[in-house]
Design an enzyme around this catalytic site. Structure first.
Site, mmCIF file in Angstrom:
data_model
loop_
_atom_site.group_PDB
_atom_site.id
_atom_site.type_symbol
_atom_site.label_atom_id
_atom_site.label_comp_id
_atom_site.label_asym_id
_atom_site.label_seq_id
_atom_site.Cartn_x
_atom_site.Cartn_y
_atom_site.Cartn_z
ATOM 1 N N THR A 106 -40.750 -70.745 6.083
ATOM 2 C CA THR A 106 -39.994 -70.328 5.073
ATOM 3 C C THR A 106 -39.471 -71.588 5.210
ATOM 4 O O THR A 106 -38.950 -72.135 3.442
ATOM 5 C CB THR A 106 -39.139 -69.480 5.504
ATOM 6 O OG1 THR A 106 -38.515 -69.307 6.354
ATOM 7 C CG2 THR A 106 -39.239 -68.127 5.202
ATOM 8 N N SER A 158 -44.246 -93.132 28.755
ATOM 9 C CA SER A 158 -43.474 -91.717 28.974
ATOM 10 C C SER A 158 -44.051 -91.125 30.426
ATOM 11 O O SER A 158 -44.989 -91.321 30.807
ATOM 12 C CB SER A 158 -44.175 -90.851 28.302
ATOM 13 O OG SER A 158 -43.869 -89.216 28.402
ATOM 14 N N SER A 208 -42.015 -77.284 19.655
ATOM 15 C CA SER A 208 -41.496 -78.351 18.713
ATOM 16 C C SER A 208 -40.894 -79.681 20.036
ATOM 17 O O SER A 208 -40.273 -80.199 19.181
ATOM 18 C CB SER A 208 -40.777 -78.303 18.193
ATOM 19 O OG SER A 208 -41.081 -77.966 16.468
ATOM 20 N N SER A 209 -41.899 -80.065 20.465
ATOM 21 C CA SER A 209 -41.686 -81.286 21.706
ATOM 22 C C SER A 209 -41.447 -82.356 20.253
ATOM 23 O O SER A 209 -41.237 -83.461 20.751
ATOM 24 C CB SER A 209 -42.549 -81.773 22.433
ATOM 25 O OG SER A 209 -44.182 -81.508 22.215
ATOM 26 N N SER A 210 -42.688 -82.041 19.141
ATOM 27 C CA SER A 210 -42.161 -83.850 18.334
ATOM 28 C C SER A 210 -41.444 -84.226 18.081
ATOM 29 O O SER A 210 -40.251 -84.968 17.691
ATOM 30 C CB SER A 210 -43.596 -83.861 17.476
ATOM 31 O OG SER A 210 -43.149 -82.675 16.582
ATOM 32 N N ASP A 270 -37.259 -77.592 12.631
ATOM 33 C CA ASP A 270 -38.364 -78.208 13.816
ATOM 34 C C ASP A 270 -36.483 -79.526 13.822
ATOM 35 O O ASP A 270 -35.596 -79.130 15.474
ATOM 36 C CB ASP A 270 -39.368 -78.471 14.224
ATOM 37 C CG ASP A 270 -39.372 -77.550 13.569
ATOM 38 O OD1 ASP A 270 -39.630 -76.477 13.628
ATOM 39 O OD2 ASP A 270 -40.334 -77.811 14.391
ATOM 40 N N TYR A 330 -51.705 -76.438 9.008
ATOM 41 C CA TYR A 330 -50.754 -76.336 8.395
ATOM 42 C C TYR A 330 -50.457 -76.510 7.246
ATOM 43 O O TYR A 330 -50.116 -76.520 6.428
ATOM 44 C CB TYR A 330 -49.482 -77.025 9.666
ATOM 45 C CG TYR A 330 -48.358 -76.882 9.571
ATOM 46 C CD1 TYR A 330 -47.483 -76.244 10.168
ATOM 47 C CD2 TYR A 330 -47.385 -77.898 8.885
ATOM 48 C CE1 TYR A 330 -45.612 -76.007 10.104
ATOM 49 C CE2 TYR A 330 -46.396 -77.834 8.357
ATOM 50 C CZ TYR A 330 -45.235 -76.746 9.085
ATOM 51 O OH TYR A 330 -44.081 -76.309 8.755
HETATM 52 P P1 ADP Z 1 -45.182 -79.323 19.752
HETATM 53 O O1 ADP Z 1 -44.307 -80.241 17.830
HETATM 54 O O2 ADP Z 1 -45.015 -78.014 19.200
HETATM 55 O O3 ADP Z 1 -44.781 -79.830 20.982
HETATM 56 P P2 ADP Z 1 -47.271 -81.672 18.469
HETATM 57 O O4 ADP Z 1 -48.717 -81.653 18.848
HETATM 58 O O5 ADP Z 1 -46.173 -81.717 16.946
HETATM 59 O O6 ADP Z 1 -46.408 -79.880 19.269
HETATM 60 O O7 ADP Z 1 -45.999 -82.683 19.553
HETATM 61 C C1 ADP Z 1 -46.751 -82.731 20.183
HETATM 62 C C2 ADP Z 1 -46.150 -84.262 20.853
HETATM 63 O O8 ADP Z 1 -45.531 -84.984 20.935
HETATM 64 C C3 ADP Z 1 -47.558 -84.887 21.835
HETATM 65 O O9 ADP Z 1 -49.003 -85.077 21.414
HETATM 66 C C4 ADP Z 1 -46.718 -85.866 21.631
HETATM 67 O O10 ADP Z 1 -48.009 -86.929 20.743
HETATM 68 C C5 ADP Z 1 -45.623 -86.209 21.509
HETATM 69 N N1 ADP Z 1 -44.724 -86.135 22.504
HETATM 70 C C6 ADP Z 1 -43.921 -84.875 22.813
HETATM 71 N N2 ADP Z 1 -42.970 -85.413 23.785
HETATM 72 C C7 ADP Z 1 -43.527 -86.418 24.520
HETATM 73 C C8 ADP Z 1 -43.069 -86.763 25.700
HETATM 74 N N3 ADP Z 1 -41.806 -86.020 26.610
HETATM 75 N N4 ADP Z 1 -43.354 -88.031 26.058
HETATM 76 C C9 ADP Z 1 -44.833 -88.703 24.939
HETATM 77 N N5 ADP Z 1 -44.776 -88.078 24.104
HETATM 78 C C10 ADP Z 1 -44.579 -86.624 23.270
HETATM 79 MG MG MG Z 2 -44.622 -80.553 16.477
#
Ligand code: ADP
Ligand code: MG
Length: 338
Positions: free
Chosen positions: A8, A40, A101-103, A147, A197
């Site tokens: 949304t 990293s 959302s690790s990104s 996010d 997406y």
């Molecule tokens: P999500 O956001 O759902 O986790 P994404 O594909 O959008 O999935 O983001 C993941 C990407 O973000 C990883 O493949 C990497 O490129 C980057 N990333 C996230 N966390 C780290 C980290 N701790 N070190 C290096 N790259 C990271």
């Molecule tokens: Mg992401």
């Protein structure tokens, strides 16, 4: 993690996410030259990756440094020039590519570090917007603001009720008497997530223009409109301490994402179907961009063991994989540790 209000954000609706106590940690120091050196601990096989302040061209293979580089590029684009290079090391304990959302976490920690180290005059909300801008324009994912906003503006024990159209927001305390938020990782990563997406984003903007003629656009639009209503109702229910209604709305959100928005997948549906069968589960749904990733569930304390056991058994039988579970706590946004 998003409790309700999925897909949304870029449709101008409401979302209800919260920041978790898992996250991304970064240490940085200035250099005397214009080099950027990244390491990293999550990608230690790549070793130190070198770039420079004169090389803001996204790596075509999607190398992870595209995320912090994109944020630096976006700062520079707003007139905040980085006068020296940096050595950066980081570690994250958010599973990558799982809808948590690790990104966004990486973008926000990068923005926060830049603000700190160069004394840039930006707010946490600016950092969220810069993160989204860089993910859209440097990484090519047309994500909405949710996010980055949740990560940058998070508050312990609160979820954020955010109007993505105006960025008006309010914090809502999450008081779960005798229950916990459980995130379940399907361990499924669909490689075409970004393109799928972006398709959804295009299809739903089509629905605004051409709602009736096209069946797909109609379903996408239906989800966006009803999901927004569900989110508003869910926050109201929560404020009235009516967690049962909140849970039912979470379940309805999943049905809509599965059938109308079509961003679930069979593996995730197994986890949700199994969760719905357990009496102590208040609500369960897919969370995040979809096509794999995680579910979010509210589970009564006494049912958590059964939840883990039943989902593991069903998932191993039907999918042949073992899910991971995280009983999560709601944490604050970014901060300086030392
Ligand atoms: P999500 O956001 O759902 O986790 P994404 O594909 O959008 O999935 O983001 C993941 C990407 O973000 C990883 O493949 C990497 O490129 C980057 N990333 C996230 N966390 C780290 C980290 N701790 N070190 C290096 N790259 C990271
Ligand atoms: Mg992401």
């Amino acid at each position: 993690v998003n409790l309700i209000g999925e897909h949304t954000d870029y449709n101008g609706g409401h979302v209800f996410p919260c920041a978790l106590t898992i996250g991304t940690y970064m240490a940085a120091r200035k250099r005397d030259d214009r080099k950027l050196r990244f390491y990293s601990m999550n990608f230690d096989n790549l070793g130190v990756v070198e770039s420079s302040l004169d090389e803001f061209t996204p790596d075509p293979d999607g190398l992870w440094i595209n995320y912090p580089m994109g944020v630096m590029w976006a700062f520079e684009g707003r007139g905040m020039k980085l006068e020296s290079g940096l050595d950066i090391v980081l570690f994250g304990n958010i599973p990558n590519g799982s809808g948590l959302s690790s990104s966004a976490s990486l973008e926000v920690v990068t923005g926060y570090m830049l603000k700190d180290i160069y004394s840039f005059n930006v707010t946490n909300q600016d950092i969220a917007l810069i993160g989204q801008y860089s993910e859209n324009n440097y990484n090519g994912c047309n994500c909405g603001i949710m996010d980055q906003f949740a990560s940058a503006m998070g508050k312990k024990d609160n979820a954020i009720f955010l109007d993505c159209n105006t960025l008006d927001f309010e914090y809502a305390p999450i008081v779960l008497d005798g229950a916990k938020i459980v995130v379940t990782n399907s361990m499924v990563k669909h490689s075409l997530v970004t393109s799928a997406y972006n398709d959804r984003r295009n299809e739903s903007s089509q629905a605004h223009k051409d709602a009736i003629k096209d069946e797909v656009a109609r379903k996408r639009g239906k989800h966006a409109v009803y999901e927004n209503q569900r989110t508003i109702k869910a926050v109201k229910a929560l404020k009235e301490n009516d967690i049962e209604t909140f849970g039912k709305l979470m379940n309805a959100s999943h049905v809509s994402l599965r059938d109308d928005y079509e961003t679930s997948c069979p593996e995730v549906d197994v986890l949700v179907d199994e969760a719905w069968k357990i009496p102590g589960v208040i609500g369960s749904r897919i969370t995040g961009g979809g096509f794999g990733g995680c579910t979010v569930s509210i589970v009564k304390d006494e049912a958590i063991d059964q939840f883990k056991a039943n989902l593991t058994k069903a998932y191993e039988e039907k999918v042949g994989k073992t899910p991971e579970f995280y009983v999560v706590s709601i944490g604050d946004g970014p901060s300086r540790l030392a």
